[in-house]
Design an enzyme around this catalytic site. Structure first.
Site, PDB file in Angstrom:
ATOM      1  N   ASN A 121      43.546  78.155  83.643  1.00  0.00           N
ATOM      2  CA  ASN A 121      44.077  77.443  84.821  1.00  0.00           C
ATOM      3  C   ASN A 121      44.928  78.359  85.680  1.00  0.00           C
ATOM      4  O   ASN A 121      45.546  79.297  85.166  1.00  0.00           O
ATOM      5  CB  ASN A 121      45.021  76.302  84.397  1.00  0.00           C
ATOM      6  CG  ASN A 121      44.302  75.125  83.777  1.00  0.00           C
ATOM      7  OD1 ASN A 121      43.133  74.889  84.026  1.00  0.00           O
ATOM      8  ND2 ASN A 121      45.031  74.381  82.956  1.00  0.00           N
TER       9      ASN A 121
ATOM     10  N   GLY B 166      46.815  77.869  81.634  1.00  0.00           N
ATOM     11  CA  GLY B 166      45.685  77.264  80.914  1.00  0.00           C
ATOM     12  C   GLY B 166      45.875  77.532  79.435  1.00  0.00           C
ATOM     13  O   GLY B 166      46.148  78.676  79.041  1.00  0.00           O
ATOM     14  N   LYS B 167      45.748  76.486  78.624  1.00  0.00           N
ATOM     15  CA  LYS B 167      46.080  76.664  77.204  1.00  0.00           C
ATOM     16  C   LYS B 167      45.227  77.738  76.532  1.00  0.00           C
ATOM     17  O   LYS B 167      45.738  78.538  75.743  1.00  0.00           O
ATOM     18  CB  LYS B 167      45.951  75.330  76.471  1.00  0.00           C
ATOM     19  CG  LYS B 167      46.975  74.318  76.956  1.00  0.00           C
ATOM     20  CD  LYS B 167      46.978  73.062  76.148  1.00  0.00           C
ATOM     21  CE  LYS B 167      47.750  71.951  76.852  1.00  0.00           C
ATOM     22  NZ  LYS B 167      49.134  72.303  77.172  1.00  0.00           N
TER      23      LYS B 167
ATOM     24  N   GLU C  52      41.511  71.245  76.274  1.00  0.00           N
ATOM     25  CA  GLU C  52      41.427  71.189  77.745  1.00  0.00           C
ATOM     26  C   GLU C  52      40.008  71.441  78.242  1.00  0.00           C
ATOM     27  O   GLU C  52      39.790  71.541  79.443  1.00  0.00           O
ATOM     28  CB  GLU C  52      42.391  72.200  78.381  1.00  0.00           C
ATOM     29  CG  GLU C  52      43.803  71.654  78.493  1.00  0.00           C
ATOM     30  CD  GLU C  52      44.753  72.597  79.211  1.00  0.00           C
ATOM     31  OE1 GLU C  52      45.848  72.151  79.541  1.00  0.00           O
ATOM     32  OE2 GLU C  52      44.408  73.788  79.425  1.00  0.00           O
TER      33      GLU C  52
ATOM     34  N   ASN D 164      52.085  68.838  68.344  1.00  0.00           N
ATOM     35  CA  ASN D 164      53.515  68.533  68.481  1.00  0.00           C
ATOM     36  C   ASN D 164      53.702  67.051  68.153  1.00  0.00           C
ATOM     37  O   ASN D 164      52.746  66.369  67.762  1.00  0.00           O
ATOM     38  CB  ASN D 164      54.033  68.932  69.871  1.00  0.00           C
ATOM     39  CG  ASN D 164      53.420  68.108  70.988  1.00  0.00           C
ATOM     40  OD1 ASN D 164      52.870  67.016  70.755  1.00  0.00           O
ATOM     41  ND2 ASN D 164      53.474  68.616  72.202  1.00  0.00           N
TER      42      ASN D 164
ATOM     43  N   LEU E 273      58.011  70.143  65.859  1.00  0.00           N
ATOM     44  CA  LEU E 273      58.995  69.088  66.115  1.00  0.00           C
ATOM     45  C   LEU E 273      60.056  69.552  67.111  1.00  0.00           C
ATOM     46  O   LEU E 273      61.217  69.164  67.025  1.00  0.00           O
ATOM     47  CB  LEU E 273      59.644  68.664  64.786  1.00  0.00           C
ATOM     48  CG  LEU E 273      58.667  68.085  63.746  1.00  0.00           C
ATOM     49  CD1 LEU E 273      59.300  68.034  62.362  1.00  0.00           C
ATOM     50  CD2 LEU E 273      58.202  66.693  64.162  1.00  0.00           C
TER      51      LEU E 273
ATOM     52  N   ALA F 222      54.121  76.528  77.949  1.00  0.00           N
ATOM     53  CA  ALA F 222      53.372  77.485  77.125  1.00  0.00           C
ATOM     54  C   ALA F 222      54.058  77.841  75.807  1.00  0.00           C
ATOM     55  O   ALA F 222      53.570  78.723  75.094  1.00  0.00           O
ATOM     56  CB  ALA F 222      53.005  78.767  77.892  1.00  0.00           C
ATOM     57  N   ALA F 223      55.133  77.142  75.450  1.00  0.00           N
ATOM     58  CA  ALA F 223      55.763  77.429  74.152  1.00  0.00           C
ATOM     59  C   ALA F 223      54.787  77.125  73.010  1.00  0.00           C
ATOM     60  O   ALA F 223      54.697  77.877  72.036  1.00  0.00           O
ATOM     61  CB  ALA F 223      57.034  76.606  73.989  1.00  0.00           C
ATOM     62  N   GLY F 224      54.047  76.029  73.148  1.00  0.00           N
ATOM     63  CA  GLY F 224      53.049  75.674  72.130  1.00  0.00           C
ATOM     64  C   GLY F 224      51.948  76.730  72.064  1.00  0.00           C
ATOM     65  O   GLY F 224      51.471  77.084  70.980  1.00  0.00           O
ATOM     66  N   ASP F 225      51.539  77.227  73.226  1.00  0.00           N
ATOM     67  CA  ASP F 225      50.501  78.271  73.249  1.00  0.00           C
ATOM     68  C   ASP F 225      51.013  79.536  72.576  1.00  0.00           C
ATOM     69  O   ASP F 225      50.279  80.218  71.847  1.00  0.00           O
ATOM     70  CB  ASP F 225      50.096  78.585  74.693  1.00  0.00           C
ATOM     71  CG  ASP F 225      49.550  77.352  75.400  1.00  0.00           C
ATOM     72  OD1 ASP F 225      48.930  76.512  74.705  1.00  0.00           O
ATOM     73  OD2 ASP F 225      49.759  77.216  76.613  1.00  0.00           O
TER      74      ASP F 225
ATOM     75  N   GLY G 112      57.478  80.574  83.423  1.00  0.00           N
ATOM     76  CA  GLY G 112      56.031  80.683  83.618  1.00  0.00           C
ATOM     77  C   GLY G 112      55.272  80.700  82.314  1.00  0.00           C
ATOM     78  O   GLY G 112      55.853  80.828  81.234  1.00  0.00           O
TER      79      GLY G 112
ATOM     80  N   SER H  90      55.569  84.679  80.400  1.00  0.00           N
ATOM     81  CA  SER H  90      56.635  84.480  79.401  1.00  0.00           C
ATOM     82  C   SER H  90      56.246  84.967  78.004  1.00  0.00           C
ATOM     83  O   SER H  90      57.071  84.952  77.089  1.00  0.00           O
ATOM     84  CB  SER H  90      56.994  82.994  79.318  1.00  0.00           C
ATOM     85  OG  SER H  90      55.985  82.264  78.649  1.00  0.00           O
TER      86      SER H  90
END
Ligand code: RIB
Length: 305
Positions: free
Chosen positions: A10, A38-39, A139, A184, A221, A249-252, A287, A291
């Protein structure tokens, strides 16, 4: 390739605002930026920045965003031979609002990501040799996700599914194809159909996902860290305390750090620690892709804690 990512690409259109607007409200923002995201692409960049050979399979549109996104991925070290330029549509975009408290909300318009199908999965076998991990998210259309998981599982790769964005309708056949799932709290609640709010409910949810056939469940969590439940052990993954600027994007970053660790031969526990550190570093910068830390930034951080 050590890690293959099959997923979305994305352009993020990011507005910074004092707070998230309520329905019907117009707010004056502080700033606007276009940022590669984009993930799928974020996870590929997270792995490549950790110096693990990484390939991405997906689609961009035949527009200027597509060209910028591809160039950015290549300059981050991601092999993009498996990325198709789909000239029938636009590149995926994510319209993101980040407020002064670093909270965000996101609207995604899939464009080329929505066209990903079995023909894209056909590009997977050619790059399987030497690959250890396949990273998936939600996605791109589900039938393609399931087909990619099947091919990778048959080839003996570790299949990691980040079930984001949240949805409750994953097909039963997908779960046994997944070695590690990394939802999450919101995503876990959607998957299992009950509210996950703490370690106890996260444990119950992980048991439910095990019963559906998933190997290992890592429930993120937020500030409370993460809970990892395998078939034989359960352990907590602490967060590294940092000052959060932007959690996009922390999860990515977490998934990228995990995949990179496993592909490099780390056991699950140290790989999850690396994942938590990559996620922590990612929230200290604004970003999505900008990041994501490099190997040396990660090593310096781990030496300093
Ligand atoms: O996970 C963060 C990503 O979600 C953003 O980069 C945005 O593109 C959306 O896909």
């Amino acid at each position: 390739m050590s890690v293959i990512v099959f997923g979305s690409i994305n352009m993020d259109l990011v507005a910074r605002t004092p707070r998230i607007p309520v329905p019907g409200e117009t707010l004056i923002g502080h700033s606007f930026e276009t940022v590669p995201g984009g993930k799928g692409a974020n996870q590929a960049v997270a792995v490549a920045r950790l110096e693990i050979p990484t390939a991405l399979i997906g689609r961009v549109g035949g527009d200027a965003f597509g060209e910028t996104l591809l160039n950015g991925l290549v300059s981050s070290g991601v092999d993009c031979q498996g990325v198709l330029i789909d000239r029938t549509t636009h590149s995926g975009v994510a319209i993101i609002t980040v407020d002064d408290a670093s909270e965000n909300n996101i609207v995604i318009v899939p464009g080329a990501n929505g066209h990903v199908d079995a023909t894209d999965v056909d590009r997977l076998p050619a790059i399987l040799s030497g690959a250890k991990v396949l990273l998936l998210q939600l996605e791109v259309p589900l039938p393609a996700v399931v087909a990619a998981a099947k091919v990778a599982k048959q080839a003996g790769l570790t299949v990691i599914l980040d079930p984001a964005p949240a949805r409750s309708d994953l097909p039963d056949q997908l779960y046994p194809l997944v070695d590690i799932i990394t939802p999450n709290q919101v995503e876990t609640s959607q998957l299992v159909g009950f509210e996950v709010s703490d370690l106890t409910t996260a444990q119950q949810a992980a048991q439910t996902l095990h019963q559906r056939g998933v190997g290992t469940v890592i429930t993120k969590l937020g500030k409370a860290g993460a809970l990892c439940m395998t078939a034989t052990e359960t352990f907590e993954i602490p967060v590294f305390p940092v000052k959060a600027v932007d959690t996009v994007a922390a999860g990515d970053a977490f998934n990228g750090g995990l995949a990179a660790g496993l592909a490099a031969g780390l056991d699950l526990r140290p790989a999850t620690r690396q994942a938590a550190a990559v996620a922590a570093l990612s929230v200290t910068k604004a970003g999505a892709q900008p990041s994501l830390p490099t190997r040396s930034e990660l090593d310096d951080f781990l030496r300093s804690v």
